[in-house]
Design an enzyme around this catalytic site. Structure first.
Site, PDB file in Angstrom:
ATOM      1  N   CYS A 138       0.269   6.088   6.958  1.00 27.70           N
ATOM      2  CA  CYS A 138       0.042   6.022   5.717  1.00 27.70           C
ATOM      3  C   CYS A 138      -1.470   6.040   5.463  1.00 27.70           C
ATOM      4  O   CYS A 138      -1.884   6.028   4.368  1.00 27.70           O
ATOM      5  CB  CYS A 138       0.621   4.891   5.266  1.00 27.70           C
ATOM      6  SG  CYS A 138       2.515   5.091   5.062  1.00 27.70           S
ATOM      7  N   GLU A 153       0.929  -1.291  -0.044  1.00 27.94           N
ATOM      8  CA  GLU A 153      -0.030   0.098  -0.060  1.00 27.94           C
ATOM      9  C   GLU A 153       1.099   1.271  -0.109  1.00 27.94           C
ATOM     10  O   GLU A 153       1.510   1.476   1.194  1.00 27.94           O
ATOM     11  CB  GLU A 153      -0.867  -0.102   1.363  1.00 27.94           C
ATOM     12  CG  GLU A 153      -1.702   1.306   1.568  1.00 27.94           C
ATOM     13  CD  GLU A 153      -2.779   1.297   0.340  1.00 27.94           C
ATOM     14  OE1 GLU A 153      -2.943   2.642  -0.073  1.00 27.94           O
ATOM     15  OE2 GLU A 153      -3.281   0.503  -0.089  1.00 27.94           O
TER      16      GLU A 153
END
Length: 186
Positions: free
Chosen positions: A87, A53
Site C-alpha cells: 500500500c 491509510e
C-alpha cells in the site's frame, strides 16, 4: 489486536480490551472496521485509537538540490520492493526538469538491473505479481503507455509474461499528463 487473516466481523473488534487499530489497505475494508468499532463503542474500557491509510497513490517529490543517486535508489526501492504490491509503494514521481535527465538515466540503469524470478532464489529482487487480475491491470496500463498516443512512454521495462506465473518487469512510465491513467489509478 487485529492482525493478518482476521475477519471484519472478528470478535476482537468488539472486545472490551480493544486499544486500537492501525490499518493499511482498502477504503471499503477500513469503513467496515470503523463501523464495527463504532457499533461497539459503549462496550470498550477506553476509546480505541483508530488509524487508517487507505486508497492512496504514494509519491516522491524530488527537490532540485537532491542527490540524484540517492533519489534514484529511493524510487527503485520504494516502487518495486514486494513487486510494488504494498500500500505504501511509490507510484508517482515529481521531478524538476533540471534534475530529470540525470535522474531518468539512473532510473533506467537501476531498474534494468533488477533481477526477477522464483522468490525461493534469494538472488532475485522480485517475483510474480499476486494474481491474474493484478497482472491484467498492470499489462493494460503498460499497453496504454506503449500505444504511443503522445501522453506517455515506457522508459524501461514493460515486458510481461504469464506463461508460468504472472511476471511484470519493473516498469517506469514517463508522462507530463496529470490525467494519465497511472497518475490516478493504482
Amino acid at each position: 489486536v487485529y492482525g493478518p487473516g482476521a475477519a471484519i466481523g472478528d470478535p476482537a473488534l468488539a472486545s472490551d480490551q480493544l486499544a486500537g487499530v492501525h490499518f493499511t489497505g482498502s477504503t471499503p475494508v477500513f469503513h467496515s472496521m470503523w463501523q464495527t468499532i463504532g457499533a461497539n463503542i459503549a462496550n470498550y474500557r477506553n476509546y480505541p485509537r483508530i488509524v487508517g491509510e487507505t486508497g492512496g497513490k504514494d509519491f516522491i517529490v524530488a527537490h532540485p538540490s537532491a542527490d540524484v543517486d540517492a533519489v534514484a535508489t529511493a524510487i527503485v526501492r520504494g516502487s518495486f520492493e514486494y513487486q510494488g504490491q504494498k500500500c505504501s509503494a511509490a507510484s508517482r514521481l515529481f521531478a524538476p526538469s533540471s534534475l530529470w535527465p540525470e535522474l531518468r538515466e539512473r532510473l533506467v540503469e537501476q531498474v534494468s538491473e533488477l533481477s526477477m524470478g522464483d522468490v525461493s532464489d534469494f538472488g532475485n529482487f522480485m517475483g510474480a505479481v499476486i494474481d491474474g487480475k493484478s497482472f491484467e491491470t498492470q499489462k493494460q496500463a503498460i499497453d496504454e503507455a506503449q500505444a504511443g498516443n503522445g501522453k506517455a512512454r515506457v522508459l524501461v521495462g514493460g515486458d510481461v509474461d504469464d506463461e508460468d506465473g504472472w511476471f511484470v518487469r519493473p516498469t517506469v512510465i514517463e508522462t507530463s499528463d496529470p490525467d494519465f491513467r497511472t497518475m490516478k489509478e493504482e
